[in-house]
Write an enzyme that holds these catalytic residues in place. Structure first.
Site, PDB file in Angstrom:
ATOM      1  CE  LYS A  66     -21.826  88.685  44.195  1.00 42.90           C
ATOM      2  NZ  LYS A  66     -21.716  87.645  45.062  1.00 42.90           N
TER       3      LYS A  66
ATOM      4  N   GLY B  90     -12.873  91.827  62.421  1.00 42.99           N
ATOM      5  CA  GLY B  90     -14.199  92.227  62.154  1.00 42.99           C
ATOM      6  C   GLY B  90     -15.380  91.806  63.634  1.00 42.99           C
TER       7      GLY B  90
HETATM    8  P1  NAD Z   1     -20.499  93.352  58.412  1.00 45.85           P
HETATM    9  O1  NAD Z   1     -20.593  94.713  57.491  1.00 45.85           O
HETATM   10  O2  NAD Z   1     -21.621  92.903  59.002  1.00 45.85           O
HETATM   11  O3  NAD Z   1     -19.244  93.568  59.308  1.00 45.85           O
HETATM   12  C1  NAD Z   1     -17.894  93.905  58.724  1.00 45.85           C
HETATM   13  C2  NAD Z   1     -17.063  94.172  60.225  1.00 45.85           C
HETATM   14  O4  NAD Z   1     -15.682  94.327  59.717  1.00 45.85           O
HETATM   15  C3  NAD Z   1     -17.356  95.112  60.915  1.00 45.85           C
HETATM   16  O5  NAD Z   1     -17.270  94.904  62.350  1.00 45.85           O
HETATM   17  C4  NAD Z   1     -16.490  96.274  60.388  1.00 45.85           C
HETATM   18  O6  NAD Z   1     -16.024  97.314  61.528  1.00 45.85           O
HETATM   19  C5  NAD Z   1     -15.230  95.534  60.302  1.00 45.85           C
HETATM   20  N1  NAD Z   1     -14.079  95.927  59.476  1.00 45.85           N
HETATM   21  C6  NAD Z   1     -14.311  96.974  58.489  1.00 45.85           C
HETATM   22  N2  NAD Z   1     -13.071  97.087  58.230  1.00 45.85           N
HETATM   23  C7  NAD Z   1     -12.241  96.610  59.073  1.00 45.85           C
HETATM   24  C8  NAD Z   1     -10.950  96.968  59.227  1.00 45.85           C
HETATM   25  N3  NAD Z   1      -9.983  97.573  58.361  1.00 45.85           N
HETATM   26  N4  NAD Z   1     -10.196  96.318  60.268  1.00 45.85           N
HETATM   27  C9  NAD Z   1     -10.946  95.614  61.027  1.00 45.85           C
HETATM   28  N5  NAD Z   1     -12.238  95.397  60.924  1.00 45.85           N
HETATM   29  C10 NAD Z   1     -13.001  96.087  60.091  1.00 45.85           C
HETATM   30  O7  NAD Z   1     -19.967  92.351  57.216  1.00 45.85           O
HETATM   31  P2  NAD Z   1     -20.079  90.765  57.108  1.00 45.85           P
HETATM   32  O8  NAD Z   1     -21.493  90.637  56.712  1.00 45.85           O
HETATM   33  O9  NAD Z   1     -19.871  90.230  58.611  1.00 45.85           O
HETATM   34  O10 NAD Z   1     -19.237  90.388  56.078  1.00 45.85           O
HETATM   35  C11 NAD Z   1     -17.988  90.082  56.374  1.00 45.85           C
HETATM   36  C12 NAD Z   1     -17.026  89.473  55.269  1.00 45.85           C
HETATM   37  O11 NAD Z   1     -17.661  88.235  55.145  1.00 45.85           O
HETATM   38  C13 NAD Z   1     -16.996  90.169  54.192  1.00 45.85           C
HETATM   39  O12 NAD Z   1     -15.812  89.761  53.296  1.00 45.85           O
HETATM   40  C14 NAD Z   1     -18.312  89.398  53.203  1.00 45.85           C
HETATM   41  O13 NAD Z   1     -18.167  89.755  51.732  1.00 45.85           O
HETATM   42  C15 NAD Z   1     -17.974  88.054  53.833  1.00 45.85           C
HETATM   43  N6  NAD Z   1     -19.139  87.342  53.611  1.00 45.85           N
HETATM   44  C16 NAD Z   1     -20.280  87.507  54.266  1.00 45.85           C
HETATM   45  C17 NAD Z   1     -21.305  86.701  54.155  1.00 45.85           C
HETATM   46  C18 NAD Z   1     -22.741  86.969  54.959  1.00 45.85           C
HETATM   47  O14 NAD Z   1     -23.713  86.255  55.004  1.00 45.85           O
HETATM   48  N7  NAD Z   1     -22.908  88.060  55.806  1.00 45.85           N
HETATM   49  C19 NAD Z   1     -21.523  85.585  53.365  1.00 45.85           C
HETATM   50  C20 NAD Z   1     -20.170  85.320  52.957  1.00 45.85           C
HETATM   51  C21 NAD Z   1     -19.106  86.100  52.912  1.00 45.85           C
END
Ligand code: NAD
Length: 428
Positions: free
Chosen positions: A107, A219
């Site tokens: 990382k 989310g």
């Molecule tokens: P993103 O930024 O596209 O979406 C995040 C979502 O969470 C948004 O809809 C936002 O409004 C919502 N959110 C934020 N705070 C909130 C709260 N307090 N209550 C309810 N909703 C809330 O992010 P993402 O890429 O979808 O990632 C989401 C999670 O998945 C993160 O933990 C990220 O680390 C993990 N993750 C993502 C990926 C990837 O490929 N995108 C891979 C592995 C893990």
């Protein structure tokens, strides 16, 4: 600066110690795996737009490369710490191992806030990071990727600098690139689809048809949207989603008793995954307090927003009907809540298994870039399904045979694979 009540690296080491105990690992292997193999911490001096100079701190932690080149994102965050990067590097080692990818874990990070930096300043940070790390990263040693507050554009600046330094074209140096310059089709879908591939397998094991189930999702960003889409294709019905309301600085949950319509809801959602409250009301959605996603009377919960969302304070709100919790987000369940879920016999698909679709597709991008030959989207998603299904089945079999909680089974498989590679190489 936000107060952090816990140290992620200490948590990662505690989780490792628990699994090491179950596996009966010898002292030397424990010593090797509970610390990173190599760490880099360096200065990145930048000429700012106003002509002044500023020095940013950059990191790269390479936790373990026994199974292959290191892989892991680079975060830009004002509260970045070396310990956070260490923990995330260790978790990457386990995530790659549980998905059986021939990769190690790493990382990186830079302490900075992109909100307060121009594009040119961010480009300089990206190029500075690569100049400091160029001798210690590369397609066969360590392959970075985007993470918190870094994007395809940042990856392309980094690739360009690396290719300038090495005097060659090496698209496999970094992943998460734009599809037009060496990115992989299917990356957008990969994490959310991967979550649902594991849910599908879990439902099979419980002998329940997806079309007889309902779900509630926290989310509505990248992971949630694609998870909901595929779940719907399998016949499932999502009753509730929640998201953050940027204007009001609170979260809301959006509910429809016959099931949300993903395309409707997307038409009133911004690029950050925020739903327009008044437009959603016009579409017939009930707008509930944000935390209400958790207490829905559904079969499946998918936390896909943030860490620590299912905790000791709210775990009792989970309906007795809930059979599966698929952790799309990283670290959505706290250790104390996890004990309650284990006692209630909920099938928890742990984060580093459920959301491994993202890194699996990044691995596919690395492979395609190294060949400079790119696959069709169907081929990428087909391979993703094969990998995720195999990973789920291995963990679920281990849990069944040794009567372990799924999270423990996933740790045991991952750590055992890495420990074996270290032993086979003669390191310990
Ligand atoms: P993103 O930024 O596209 O979406 C995040 C979502 O969470 C948004 O809809 C936002 O409004 C919502 N959110 C934020 N705070 C909130 C709260 N307090 N209550 C309810 N909703 C809330 O992010 P993402 O890429 O979808 O990632 C989401 C999670 O998945 C993160 O933990 C990220 O680390 C993990 N993750 C993502 C990926 C990837 O490929 N995108 C891979 C592995 C893990």
């Amino acid at each position: 600066m936000a107060y952090k009540p816990y140290n992620s690296f200490a948590i990662a080491q505690t989780q490792f110690d628990g699994a090491a105990e179950i596996l009966g690992l010898d002292e030397a292997t424990r010593d090797l795996l509970r610390q990173p193999m190599r760490e880099h911490a360096f200065a990145i001096p930048i000429r700012m737009d106003d002509g002044t100079s500023k020095v940013f701190r950059g990191f790269r932690v390479q936790h373990n490369a026994a199974r292959g080149p290191c892989k892991g994102g680079i975060r830009f965050h004002p509260q970045e710490t070396q310990d956070t990067v260490r923990a995330l590097a260790m978790w990457m080692t386990w995530k790659c191992a549980v998905a059986d990818l021939p990769l190690g874990g790493a990382k990186g990070g830079v302490i900075c806030d992109p909100h307060n930096l121009s594009d040119r300043e961010q480009e300089q940070i990206c190029r500075g990071w690569v100049r400091q790390m160029a001798r210690n990263v590369g397609p066969h040693t360590d392959v970075p990727a985007p993470d918190v507050m870094t994007s395809a554009q940042h990856m392309l600046w980094m690739l360009d600098e690396f290719e300038g330094i090495t005097g060659s074209k090496v698209p496999g140096f970094i992943t998460g690139k734009p599809v037009s310059v060496g990115g992989s089709l299917g990356r957008m879908e990969a994490t959310g689809y991967g979550v649902i591939f594991t849910v599908r397998e879990a439902l099979k094991a419980l002998n329940v048809r997806a079309s007889d189930t309902t779900a509630s999702v926290q989310g509505f960003g990248n992971v949630a949207q694609y998870a909901i889409r595929l779940y719907e294709q399998l016949g499932g019905t999502t009753l509730c989603v929640s998201c953050w309301d940027q204007e009001e600085q609170v979260s809301y949950a959006y509910y429809k008793k016959d099931g949300i319509k993903i395309e409707d809801l997307l038409s009133v959602t911004d690029r950050f995954g925020g739903i327009d409250k008044s437009k959603a009301k016009e579409l017939g959605y009930d707008v509930l307090p944000g935390d209400d996603w958790l207490g829905q009377d559904v079969d499946i919960l998918i936390p896909a927003a943030l860490e620590n969302q299912i905790n000791a304070g709210n775990v009792e709100q989970i309906s007795p009907r809930v059979k599966i919790i698929a952790e799309g987000a990283n670290g959505p369940t706290t250790t104390d809540a996890d004990i309650v879920l284990r006692d209630r016999d909920v099938l928890v698909i742990p984060d580093f298994l459920a959301n491994a679709g993202g890194v699996t597709c990044s691995y596919f991008e690395q492979v395609q870039s190294n060949m400079n030959y790119y696959w069709a989207k169907d081929e990428v998603l087909g391979k993703l399904d094969t990998k995720m299904t195999a990973a789920y089945v291995a963990v679920s079999e281990m849990a069944r045979k040794r009567k372990l909680y799924m999270r423990d089974a996933a740790y045991i498989i991952a750590i055992d694979r890495v420990a074996r590679a270290c032993r086979d190489r003669g390191w310990v």
